[in-house]
Design an enzyme around this catalytic site. Structure first.
Site, PDB file in Angstrom:
ATOM      1  N   ARG A 205       8.689  42.767 -12.682  1.00  0.00           N
ATOM      2  CA  ARG A 205       7.904  43.680 -13.533  1.00  0.00           C
ATOM      3  C   ARG A 205       6.670  44.172 -12.779  1.00  0.00           C
ATOM      4  NH1 ARG A 205       6.573  39.991 -18.372  1.00  0.00           N
ATOM      5  NH2 ARG A 205       5.210  41.697 -18.993  1.00  0.00           N
TER       6      ARG A 205
ATOM      7  N   ASP B 110      11.203  33.478 -16.138  1.00  0.00           N
ATOM      8  CA  ASP B 110       9.981  34.271 -16.322  1.00  0.00           C
ATOM      9  C   ASP B 110       9.362  34.633 -14.982  1.00  0.00           C
ATOM     10  OD1 ASP B 110       7.842  35.465 -17.922  1.00  0.00           O
ATOM     11  OD2 ASP B 110       6.613  33.861 -17.091  1.00  0.00           O
TER      12      ASP B 110
ATOM     13  N   SER C 225       8.120  36.871 -22.445  1.00  0.00           N
ATOM     14  CA  SER C 225       7.477  36.087 -21.393  1.00  0.00           C
ATOM     15  C   SER C 225       6.527  35.041 -21.988  1.00  0.00           C
ATOM     16  CB  SER C 225       6.715  37.034 -20.458  1.00  0.00           C
ATOM     17  OG  SER C 225       5.881  36.327 -19.602  1.00  0.00           O
TER      18      SER C 225
ATOM     19  N   LYS D  53       7.621  30.563 -22.928  1.00  0.00           N
ATOM     20  CA  LYS D  53       6.888  29.408 -22.382  1.00  0.00           C
ATOM     21  C   LYS D  53       6.337  28.534 -23.503  1.00  0.00           C
ATOM     22  CE  LYS D  53       4.945  32.473 -19.710  1.00  0.00           C
ATOM     23  NZ  LYS D  53       4.186  33.270 -18.773  1.00  0.00           N
TER      24      LYS D  53
ATOM     25  N   HIS E 268      -2.730  30.563 -26.994  1.00  0.00           N
ATOM     26  CA  HIS E 268      -2.554  31.484 -25.875  1.00  0.00           C
ATOM     27  C   HIS E 268      -3.505  32.657 -26.072  1.00  0.00           C
ATOM     28  CE1 HIS E 268      -0.533  33.948 -22.814  1.00  0.00           C
ATOM     29  NE2 HIS E 268      -0.706  34.944 -23.657  1.00  0.00           N
TER      30      HIS E 268
HETATM   31  N1  IUR Z   1       1.085  36.523 -19.733  1.00  0.00           N
HETATM   32  C1  IUR Z   1       2.367  36.113 -19.734  1.00  0.00           C
HETATM   33  O1  IUR Z   1       2.642  34.920 -19.813  1.00  0.00           O
HETATM   34  N2  IUR Z   1       3.339  37.033 -19.628  1.00  0.00           N
HETATM   35  C2  IUR Z   1       3.104  38.357 -19.538  1.00  0.00           C
HETATM   36  O2  IUR Z   1       4.016  39.158 -19.452  1.00  0.00           O
HETATM   37  C3  IUR Z   1       1.754  38.762 -19.554  1.00  0.00           C
HETATM   38  C4  IUR Z   1       0.760  37.835 -19.639  1.00  0.00           C
HETATM   39  I1  IUR Z   1       1.304  40.745 -19.382  1.00  0.00           I
END
Ligand code: IUR
Length: 473
Positions: free
Chosen positions: A184, A177, A199, A203, A98
């Site tokens: 948000r 999410d 968040s 995932k 990521h």
């Molecule tokens: N990418 C994500 O998957 N979640 C987040 O809160 C952010 C970037 I900022």
């Protein structure tokens, strides 16, 4: 009953009031795992008012969350949807990466197939670009026919036949999410360490990974402006990953200059193909080989990071990573004749106009500011301001000079590919200001990797302590 509890026992179950939970967080008290579970469950049932969710998110933004709360929130977000499951024999081989988002960041494109060529299974779930940062799915969609929409069953099939896929987030994976992120976004609570951590990591946990690497960027073109901000985020992400059983490492990388020479979707695919041919810019190849090297080490496919990096370099050089990329593209909808011949000379569509800008002074390139370049390309149609904007994959820039290089006044330094709208004088001037030339002697630029956050116990995944080790030593 304790004064601080927000629950009342009722028929042997705890009944919480959302307003009490908001009040508790507003007062700076930690929420219990039951309270966090209640919030996420009720949010999923549509029983939390927008005003309440907004107020709670702001209370979290202001007061923060400790590591137990962050972990509980992550777990409850995972539990809001499905979890991917994989064959037993893939245990230990499932890896992903990521990135917190950058400019010219096409690392995932060569990395996923290179890892697959090394025997890993890579169920990579990526996103689209928003704001000045690009998105992996947008880049891949500049190849005609490519589809990022793949069901869990299709992902399983592609991992069986190819070893890697790069797909979009499916609606039933961490649905909480989506709801929390949208709230948000409109309540100025995106940049909260625990909310970002939950968040991102929810995932990744839902992907049932054996190992994860995070590229946490800092600098003018990154979400985290300073290296200290990036380290804080990286520690939070690694700590939750390791505590939830995923061996996790974070690289702290600089994001002031664009990665590689190309910015813009189709140009970046061509540059990724160069990397897959064992060529291309050195900074991109370093990020791909080192990121992959750490992942191979983390999942036990290499005895050290450096042996892992050598394995990745080998599959880039011998063409096997390129073969995996072509097979992945075919499996994800690209016509076989196009997919099987993809290479760095492929014609992926070109913008109708090209303009080169020339250096205004003689000297050494100190900095090529990625952020203004990306913002101008986005204004020209390469990216989105809001999620529903349509992008033009052919818009982009080739940067013709490197950091540390000597340039002469009058040297072309950037080639802009544009259509409509055309390039304006104010944008030309802003681009010129992005090239910083000094009178110091030519130099070799430092590695983009500035720090590494490694869990102590990379295999067992039950030690939440993290250590930092200096990169490049
Ligand atoms: N990418 C994500 O998957 N979640 C987040 O809160 C952010 C970037 I900022």
């Amino acid at each position: 009953m304790m004064a601080t509890t927000t629950a009342e026992r009722c028929n042997d179950t705890f009944q919480f009031r959302i307003a009490d939970i908001i009040g508790k967080k507003r007062n700076g008290l930690p929420l219990s795992s039951q309270e966090i579970r209640h919030v996420v469950k009720e949010t999923m049932r549509g029983q939390v008012q927008d005003s309440q969710l907004g107020a709670l998110l702001m209370a979290i933004w202001l007061r923060g969350m400790n590591s137990e709360e962050t972990m509980s929130l992550t777990k409850e977000m995972v539990a809001s949807g499905c979890v991917l499951t994989w064959p037993e024999e893939w245990h230990g081989l499932l890896v992903d990466k990521h990135s917190t988002g950058g400019v010219g960041d096409k690392v995932s494109l060569p990395l996923a197939p290179a890892l697959a060529a090394c025997g890993c299974k890579v169920p990579m779930i990526s996103g689209r670009g928003l704001g000045h940062t690009g998105g992996t799915l947008d880049k891949l969609e500049s190849v005609p026919g490519f589809s990022s929409k793949q069901s869990p069953e299709q992902m399983l099939e592609i991992l069986h036949s190819v070893g890697c896929c790069i797909v979009g987030q499916s609606a039933n994976l961490v649905p909480a999410d989506k709801i929390l992120y949208e709230m948000r976004d409109v309540t100025a609570t995106v940049d909260s360490l625990p909310l970002i951590t939950a968040s991102v990591m929810s995932k990744k946990v839902a992907e049932s990974l054996s190992a994860l690497i995070l590229d946490v960027k800092f600098g003018e073109a990154a979400q985290s402006p300073t290296i200290e901000d990036a380290r804080r985020l990286a520690h939070s992400l690694v700590s939750v990953g390791v505590s939830l059983g995923i061996p996790t490492i974070a690289l702290i990388t600089n994001m002031d200059n664009p990665i590689g020479h190309c910015v813009g979707n189709s140009l970046e695919v061509i540059e990724a193909l160069k990397c897959l041919e064992g060529k291309g810019p050195e900074d991109l190849r370093e990020l791909v080989t080192r990121t992959g090297g750490y992942l191979l080490w983390l999942c036990g496919q290499a005895v050290s990071e450096s042996q892992g990096a050598e394995k990745i370099a080998k599959v880039l050089d011998d063409g096997s990573a390129l073969q995996c990329f072509r097979k992945m593209m075919e499996a994800q909808g690209v016509q076989p004749d196009i997919a099987r011949s993809l290479n760095s000379n492929s014609n992926l569509g070109k913008a109708s106009h090209i303009e080169e800008l020339i250096a205004q002074t003689t000297g050494t390139v100190e900095l090529i500011r990625a952020r203004p370049i990306a913002e101008i390309l986005n204004a020209l149609g390469a990216g989105r301001k809001k999620a529903t904007d349509v992008i033009n994959h052919n818009i982009g820039a080739e940067i013709l000079v490197k950091v540390g290089q000597h340039v002469e006044k009058g040297f072309p330094w950037i080639r802009i590919h544009y259509e409509k709208p055309p390039l304006h004088d104010t944008q030309r001037q802003a681009l010129q200001n992005a090239l910083c030339i000094t009178d110091r002697p030519a130099f070799t630029p430092p590695s983009l990797i500035r720090d590494i956050i490694v869990s102590h116990d990379k295999k067992q995944g039950n030690d939440t302590t993290v250590q930092r080790e200096k990169a490049n030593n």
